[in-house]
Structures are given as C-alpha cells and as structure tokens.
Write a protein that holds these residues in place. Structure first.
Motif, PDB file in Angstrom:
ATOM      1  N   ASN A 199       0.817  -1.219   0.000  1.00  0.00           N
ATOM      2  CA  ASN A 199       0.000   0.000   0.000  1.00  0.00           C
ATOM      3  C   ASN A 199       0.848   1.265   0.000  1.00  0.00           C
ATOM      4  O   ASN A 199       0.313   2.360  -0.182  1.00  0.00           O
ATOM      5  CB  ASN A 199      -0.911   0.039   1.223  1.00  0.00           C
ATOM      6  N   MET A 200       2.158   1.121   0.238  1.00  0.00           N
ATOM      7  CA  MET A 200       3.030   2.293   0.291  1.00  0.00           C
ATOM      8  C   MET A 200       4.119   2.290  -0.784  1.00  0.00           C
ATOM      9  O   MET A 200       4.865   3.250  -0.900  1.00  0.00           O
ATOM     10  CB  MET A 200       3.665   2.399   1.677  1.00  0.00           C
ATOM     11  N   LEU A 383       7.857   6.920  -9.546  1.00  0.00           N
ATOM     12  CA  LEU A 383       6.601   6.995 -10.296  1.00  0.00           C
ATOM     13  C   LEU A 383       5.412   6.628  -9.431  1.00  0.00           C
ATOM     14  O   LEU A 383       4.391   7.315  -9.435  1.00  0.00           O
ATOM     15  CB  LEU A 383       6.649   6.052 -11.508  1.00  0.00           C
ATOM     16  N   THR A 384       5.536   5.532  -8.689  1.00  0.00           N
ATOM     17  CA  THR A 384       4.360   5.016  -7.981  1.00  0.00           C
ATOM     18  C   THR A 384       3.881   5.936  -6.868  1.00  0.00           C
ATOM     19  O   THR A 384       2.718   5.870  -6.472  1.00  0.00           O
ATOM     20  CB  THR A 384       4.639   3.629  -7.375  1.00  0.00           C
ATOM     21  N   GLN A 385       4.750   6.813  -6.359  1.00  0.00           N
ATOM     22  CA  GLN A 385       4.370   7.693  -5.257  1.00  0.00           C
ATOM     23  C   GLN A 385       4.084   9.119  -5.720  1.00  0.00           C
ATOM     24  O   GLN A 385       4.204  10.070  -4.964  1.00  0.00           O
ATOM     25  CB  GLN A 385       5.457   7.693  -4.179  1.00  0.00           C
ATOM     26  N   SER A 746       0.896  14.917   4.015  1.00  0.00           N
ATOM     27  CA  SER A 746      -0.467  14.829   4.522  1.00  0.00           C
ATOM     28  C   SER A 746      -1.056  13.451   4.299  1.00  0.00           C
ATOM     29  O   SER A 746      -0.819  12.814   3.271  1.00  0.00           O
ATOM     30  CB  SER A 746      -1.350  15.875   3.819  1.00  0.00           C
ATOM     31  N   ILE A 747      -1.843  12.989   5.250  1.00  0.00           N
ATOM     32  CA  ILE A 747      -2.542  11.718   5.122  1.00  0.00           C
ATOM     33  C   ILE A 747      -3.487  11.739   3.924  1.00  0.00           C
ATOM     34  O   ILE A 747      -3.851  10.684   3.389  1.00  0.00           O
ATOM     35  CB  ILE A 747      -3.319  11.402   6.428  1.00  0.00           C
ATOM     36  N   ASN A 748      -3.855  12.931   3.468  1.00  0.00           N
ATOM     37  CA  ASN A 748      -4.782  13.061   2.335  1.00  0.00           C
ATOM     38  C   ASN A 748      -4.085  13.275   1.001  1.00  0.00           C
ATOM     39  O   ASN A 748      -4.756  13.361  -0.035  1.00  0.00           O
ATOM     40  CB  ASN A 748      -5.750  14.223   2.593  1.00  0.00           C
ATOM     41  N   ASN A 749      -2.762  13.369   1.000  1.00  0.00           N
ATOM     42  CA  ASN A 749      -2.003  13.512  -0.244  1.00  0.00           C
ATOM     43  C   ASN A 749      -1.706  12.114  -0.775  1.00  0.00           C
ATOM     44  O   ASN A 749      -0.713  11.480  -0.399  1.00  0.00           O
ATOM     45  CB  ASN A 749      -0.711  14.286   0.012  1.00  0.00           C
ATOM     46  N   PRO A 757       0.283   6.840  -0.307  1.00  0.00           N
ATOM     47  CA  PRO A 757       0.838   8.155   0.020  1.00  0.00           C
ATOM     48  C   PRO A 757       1.707   8.672  -1.128  1.00  0.00           C
ATOM     49  O   PRO A 757       2.549   7.948  -1.658  1.00  0.00           O
ATOM     50  CB  PRO A 757       1.686   7.877   1.265  1.00  0.00           C
ATOM     51  N   ALA A 758       1.496   9.936  -1.511  1.00  0.00           N
ATOM     52  CA  ALA A 758       2.223  10.524  -2.644  1.00  0.00           C
ATOM     53  C   ALA A 758       3.488  11.216  -2.141  1.00  0.00           C
ATOM     54  O   ALA A 758       3.631  12.441  -2.197  1.00  0.00           O
ATOM     55  CB  ALA A 758       1.327  11.489  -3.401  1.00  0.00           C
TER      56      ALA A 758
END
Length: 771
Positions: A199-200, A383-385, A746-749, A757-758
């Motif tokens: 997930n990360m 790329l993935t983040q 941010s938890i929302n980014n 998470p980005a």
C-alpha cells in the motif's frame, strides 16, 4: 516518569545535527568502495565468522533469500564470490549481529528516553530476545511469557464489538507460508483489514496493470535484460535501491542494449558501474550505463512520456509500418483510434517545458525507441508515489503497446519491487480487497464463510484508528510509524488504540509510539535456523519476477526464546478462536509442508508446490501477459490504450515541490549508517537538496539551517532543523530523506485510484531555522 500527555515519546527523529560533509555527486557505483563498505559492516558488528558463513549462503541455491530487496537471483549459475550486493551485506549484518536487546535493557531504559534516539541509534541496539509487554500507564516494557502474550492478544480481540475494529498489517519480509496463514486467521476472525507495505510502494503498479494486462506484476524475466534493445529506467535509482540490478544492466549493455535514465537526480547508479564481483570491475574503469539521461522535473514524467509518444507518432508517419507494430495493435489491443486522436491537442515545446527536458533530448530518446521492438521499461517509487502514478504507468504501457514490446523476449514491464517477498505476500492473499473468486476458493478448501467486505489499506487504517473505529493493531514485521505519512497524525492514531502488537527482530520507533497496552513479539530472522521438531526448516518467497524459491537459514538464533512467525500466527489463532475455529492450526504450526499443501489447494499456480519449491532455482508462477495474453475482466483478451491527462502543476512564488528518497546507507526505514556515498553526503540525514539558483533567489546559501513547512488541508506541518545542500536538481524541486520528512506528507495527499501516500509530490515552503 509517566506516559501522560506531557511525557509522550517523540514520534519523530530528534531535531539534532551531526557534522555534514559534502563531496559532490559521484558518477559510478560499485567497485572497491562497495567491496570495502560491505566488509566494514560485518566487522563493525563483530561477527566476521558468523557473517561470512551467512554471506556464502545468501541468495545461493539451497541457502536463504536476502532480507533486503526483491531483485531476482539468476536461474542458472550464481556468483561464487557471493550473489549479493553491498546493501544485502548491510541487511545481513543488522540481523546476524550478536548484540541483544534483553529484558535488562528495557528495565534500564524508559520508552520516553528511547524515543530521544534517532532511528539509526535505535536500530543499532541489537536483536530482540524475549516477548515484552508495556502495561497501561507504564514507562518501561517488561518481560512476558509467550502464553500470556497470546492470552493478552486473544482477550483484546475477543472483546471487540466487531472484528473490523482489528487491523492486521504485514511487512514484505514475511514468508509465503506465514503470510498465507496470517490472512487466513484474519478472515476466520472476521475481517479483511489487512494493510501491507504494498500500500506504500507498488500498489500503484498493481492498480495500473491488473485491469489492463490482467496481472498486477511485471512481465519480464531476468534473462530478458540480457537480450534487449533498449532499457528505460524511470523514477528509480538502481545503484542504491536494487544494486544487484546493476549487474543485469551491465550484461545487457555489453550485449548491445541502449539505456535511457529518467530521474530528477543525477544518480550514480544510472550513470556508471564497477562490478565488485568481477576483477575488472574492482580495478578497472567500469562501464558507462546510461546512453541518455533526462533530468525530468518532479511530476514532469507524464509530459515527458506524452512528448515521446508524439515524436513516435511523427516517426511512424514518416516511416509507415516501421515504428509501430500494426499486427500486434490489431490483434492484441483496443482503443488505438482514440489514443492517437488525443495528440492533436499536444505541442512538443509545451510538453518539453512541462517535463523540464530539452526538445533535443526528447528527440534523441524517441529516436532510440523508434525502430526497436525489444524494449523494457523499469520504474520504482519515483513513479508510484506521485499523485498520477497509476496514469503514468498506463502511459508506459501505451508506449509498449504501440511498439508491440510486451509478451515477447527482451521486452515488457518491470516494476522494481522494494522489499523481499512483498510480491509474494500479495500472491498468497495479503490484500485488503480480495476478489470473490479468491474468497470462494478459501471457503471451498476450509469450510468457513470469509468476510466479503473490503478492509482498510494503510491510509484508511490510519484514519480509522484516528477516528476511534479501530482498537487493536497487529503488525507482522515492519516499522509502521516511520514508514507511513503524516507522522504526528499517525502517532495520534496509534495512541488511541487499546493494544498495539509488533512482531519484530529488532527495536524500532513503532515500539515506542503505542496504544494503551503494547506487546513486542521477537521472531527469527531470514538468516536464522528455523528448527521445528529437531529439523531445520525452509520457507519460501517470491521475487519481483514471479519466481518462488526456498529459503533456509544457517545461523544459530541469538536467543532460545525466539519462535518463528508461523508459530506466532498459529498460537494467536488457537488462543483467539479456540473451539470455534474449523482450521487445524496446530498441524500448520509444526509443518511447513502442510501449509504449502493447502496453499496449493487455495491459490492457482502453486500446483505441486512442495515438489517444485525444492528444485534448486524454484519455479515461475503463471504470467499470461508474459506470453502476450491479456486476460482482463473488461477487455477480455486485449490490452487497452489508456487516455490520460498531463497535470498542470502551479507553485506560489515561495513554494517548492519536494520528493522524499532514501540514502545509500538505508533500506526502507532501516538506517545502516550516515553516508549517502554516491550523492557525496556524509554524516547527516537532515538535509534538503536544492538547486543553486533557488538557493540564491531565496537569499540562502549552502549550509544554512532551515525549517520545512507544508500547509495541505489548511494546517501547518513542520520539519525542523535541516541543512541546505546545493545539488543538481531541477529548479523549484527539492529532495529530502525519509522518514525525517514524512511529517510533511499529509494523510490526504494520495495517489489516485491506488490510495498510496504521494511521497514524491509534496508542496513545501522553506524558512530560516528558528531555534
């Protein structure tokens, strides 16, 4: 001392500086420095004989799988000098150490005081030796028996009003056998709350690929690197993140492959390589790897990919039938007309500006691809983040579909996985979103009705804990706090729990940021002998190219109180579920063969598991896309061209984009040392890499102390006390190390669709440090 609010342990690394030395960017990796650094790590731990014994077995047939990255071992012969890299040696030295964290250590050190140490200092304390328990309101961990630990866990789990108030996290280190039993227990208990390290890191890859090619994994084998025309490496630094990949790139290069490197940082691992496993590599000049380096801006990758496609379309018009694979497109894809139609809206100069790469360099990249069919694209978390990471991976697929460069030798997709067996964990059903087909098969094999409701991923787990919707958190490995975003928010979430449990080999910061009660359960490492009924057992793992192989430890465990992860799962299941369980947990606790037999029944591709995993090089799992068959739910037997957008990135005058990365002395959240050798940074991790023009424009100078700020969600996040390093990054771009700057994320980014998470796309402001 009490753990009241005023005395809570610090969730972040302490704000203190060491002595920074900057010597400039290197242009090669490997060679004598890699060799000497590897030897030094074993010697520092005081284990020359023990360490050498393990190294000769690591990644060898019949030995144990490296606990570090997931890069595959050769199917055929393996290096007699050692089939490992410098980072593998560092990982081995960390877990083979004879330093011990005993009950006496915990008696002498309060949780609050331990948190004053850096992650590097915490990790160097040694191996955990016995189960430890932190009662509510206590300041020190104290020893607890294994039986009492499992009773404690069972008591908390069985007291929950709903099974969905429990969360079961998984690290990539976990074996196939343990991971399968772990998810089985969670499902029989009644929840799909199974966040994991995917997930990360590469959730984005699976999200992009599963609906388009029918499998959420890469499509190449290691041998494909040896016989290909072009290798494109984008958003990945192999010299540090997967050093053994360098040998594959070297071999491909010597066989005629061209290499394109795309990254905001001029990484030494993308430039040159001296193979420390070869005489010429140690003493010679090495080999230049990248034929072309494209210094893309942070989140400029999509514009870059679109620009290359635009140029390929122009080339196909000039040389009809020579650039695109018309037969492949006709037989194996769908949506080509709409895909090509979008390019009337794109302009090369605009795309080049958005990417931060010159038109001439883009033309050179397109020329290298135009008349080639054997093309491999590799990518990592660069790329993935990113927020549009799913779209960018699908854009890579678009290029390969145009070229017919997938499902044939020397061509395809290669997500470079991070942690060893993170891919295997997902294969054996560590997934918060299991399919109905997977659940139906488990029901048929075991006879219970598994929950159908999707569970929490990492981001949603943290939000659920913070909102009081979860009360028990169990972590099978990993350092959850340091790996996750929004450090202060996540710490608040963990502290709201009734119980936190961590299965670990070593002490880490997640043990210090805990629920009302906490347990640490010590376990065997990958290199330890796992003795069951008087015999040394083997477990199995899956590497990043879908090979399942055995792994058998060779070292005597540092404590007689350690038990293996499979026993931990089975004893927890028996204590929690008791007579209401329909699963013979006692049998699986004592027989890995029995576990593999039931995996074979439960998951396609594991036929004759026990027989094939005993073959020296293991076996490949099915991968239809590798054979050019794209079996998807929506598109049946065709791979779709995907329509995507180029993001419009706008910064205020005092803002910068920041991407987090790791040092060469680091693997994920484990800090081996304080030297980022190939970037020329030594002695300090609290640094911010900035373009010289940006430093001057802001009125700073290299060496200045600054604080970093993020204002997402209308709140201020601060990472204090960082040192500016002038570095060749694109203007208005900055780079820092994690976990020190995770507090700014941010938890929302998050990444669209994958909810990762980005961490490679954070807006920050930089201000002079205030003491």
């Amino acid at each position: 001392m009490t753990n009241n609010k005023s005395q809570q342990a610090n969730p972040q690394n302490p704000e203190k500086l060491s002595e920074l030395k900057y010597t400039g960017v290197k242009n090669t990796t490997g060679g004598i420095p890699a060799l000497t650094a590897s030897i030094a790590d074993v010697l520092k731990e005081g284990i020359p004989l023990r360490g050498t014994t393990a190294l000769f077995a690591m990644n060898q047939k019949g030995g144990f799988d490296c606990p570090s990255c997931a890069w595959p071992d050769p199917d055929d012969d393996r290096s007699p000098l050692g089939e490992y890299c410098e980072n593998g040696v560092k990982a081995l030295a960390e877990e083979a150490t004879t330093k011990k964290v005993t009950p006496a250590f915990f008696a002498e050190n309060a949780v609050y005081d331990l948190a004053k140490l850096t992650d590097f200092e915490i990790g160097k304390k040694g191996r955990l030796t016995e189960p430890m328990y932190l009662p509510a309101g206590a300041t020190h961990y104290q020893p607890i028996s294994w039986d009492d630990a499992f009773k404690k866990i069972a008591g908390h789990l069985n007291a929950l009003p709903s099974p969905n108030e429990a969360i079961f996290y998984t690290s990539g280190r976990t074996s196939n056998e343990t991971a399968f039993l772990y998810q089985l227990f969670a499902k029989e208990f009644g929840t799909n709350n199974m966040p994991d390290c995917s997930n990360m890191c590469h959730e984005t890859s699976g999200t992009a690929l599963l609906p388009t090619i029918g499998i959420g994994k890469g499509t190449v084998t290691l041998d494909d690197f040896y016989d290909t025309d072009v290798i494109v490496i984008i958003g990945h630094n192999p010299g540090t993140n997967a050093p053994r990949m360098m040998s594959a790139l070297e071999k491909g290069k010597k066989n005629g492959a061209k290499i394109i490197a795309i990254n905001p940082l001029p990484e030494a691992g993308l430039m040159g390589f001296k193979n420390p496993q070869e005489f010429n590599g140690i003493l010679g000049k090495g080999i230049q790897l990248a034929d072309l380096y494209l210094p893309v801006k942070i989140n400029g990758d999509m514009a870059l990919l679109k620009a290359i496609e635009l140029l390929l379309i122009e080339s196909e018009k000039q040389f009809p039938g020579e650039v695109f694979d018309a037969e492949f497109i006709e037989k194996s894809t769908t949506g080509i007309e709409a895909f090509l139609g979008q390019f009337k809206n794109y302009d090369l100069d605009t795309l080049a500006n958005q990417a931060g790469v010159s038109v001439d360099d883009l033309r050179e990249a397109a020329a290298m691809l135009s008349f080639k069919k054997s093309i491999i694209f590799c990518w990592g978390m660069g790329l993935t983040q990113q927020p549009n990471g799913v779209d960018m991976i699908r854009e890579i697929l678009n290029i390969l579909l145009l070229k017919g460069s997938i499902g044939k030798p020397g061509a395809g997709l290669c997500p470079v996985r991070g942690h060893s067996n993170v891919q295997g964990n997902r294969t054996v059903l560590i997934n918060e979103k299991p399919t109905n087909a997977q659940l139906d098969r488990l029901k048929a094999v075991f006879g219970f009705e598994p929950p159908r409701k999707h569970g929490y991923d990492v981001v949603n787990s943290i939000k659920a804990m913070h909102a009081g919707k979860a009360k028990v958190f169990f972590a099978m490995g990993g350092n959850f706090l340091s790996a996750t975003p929004d450090t202060v928010y996540t710490a608040e979430a963990l502290r709201k729990l009734d119980l936190t449990v961590h299965v670990s080999t070593k002490l880490n910061r997640s043990h210090l940021i805990h629920g009302r009660e906490a347990l640490i359960l010590p376990t065997l490492s990958r290199s330890d002998k796992d003795i069951v009924n008087g015999e040394v057992q083997f477990i199995s793992t899956e590497n990043s190219m879908g090979v399942v192989q055995s792994s058998k430890g060779v070292l005597q465990p540092v404590s007689e109180h350690l038990i293996n992860e499979t026993s931990i799962v089975c004893r927890m299941a028996m204590a929690t579920l008791g007579s209401r369980s329909v699963i013979d947990w006692n049998r699986y606790m004592y027989s890995y063969d029995a576990v593999r037999d039931v995996i074979e029944k439960s998951i396609p591709g594991f036929e004759n598991y026990n027989q094939r995993v005993r073959e020296k090089a293991g076996f490949y799992l099915p991968n239809a896309a590798r054979q050019g068959k794209f079996i998807t739910e929506k598109y049946k037997d065709r791979a779709p061209f995907t329509l995507t957008n180029v993001p419009q990135n706008i910064l205020a005058n005092d803002e910068y984009y920041m991407a987090t990365t790791r040092t060469h002395d680091q693997f994920n959240t484990t800090i081996y040392g304080l030297e980022d050798r190939y970037r020329g940074i030594k002695g300090e991790r609290r640094v911010v890499l900035m373009n010289k023009k940006d430093i001057d424009a802001a009125g700073f100078k290299a060496g200045d102390k600054v604080d970093l700020f993020n204002y997402d969600d209308g709140m201020e996040r601060i990472a204090r006390l960082f040192v500016i390093v002038a570095y060749p990054v694109p203007e208005r771009n900055t780079v820092t190390y994690f976990p020190e700057t995770n507090v700014l994320l941010s938890i929302n980014n998050v990444v669209g669709e994958s909810n990762m998470p980005a961490a490679k796309f954070i807006k920050i402001k930089i201000k002079a440090h205030v003491s």
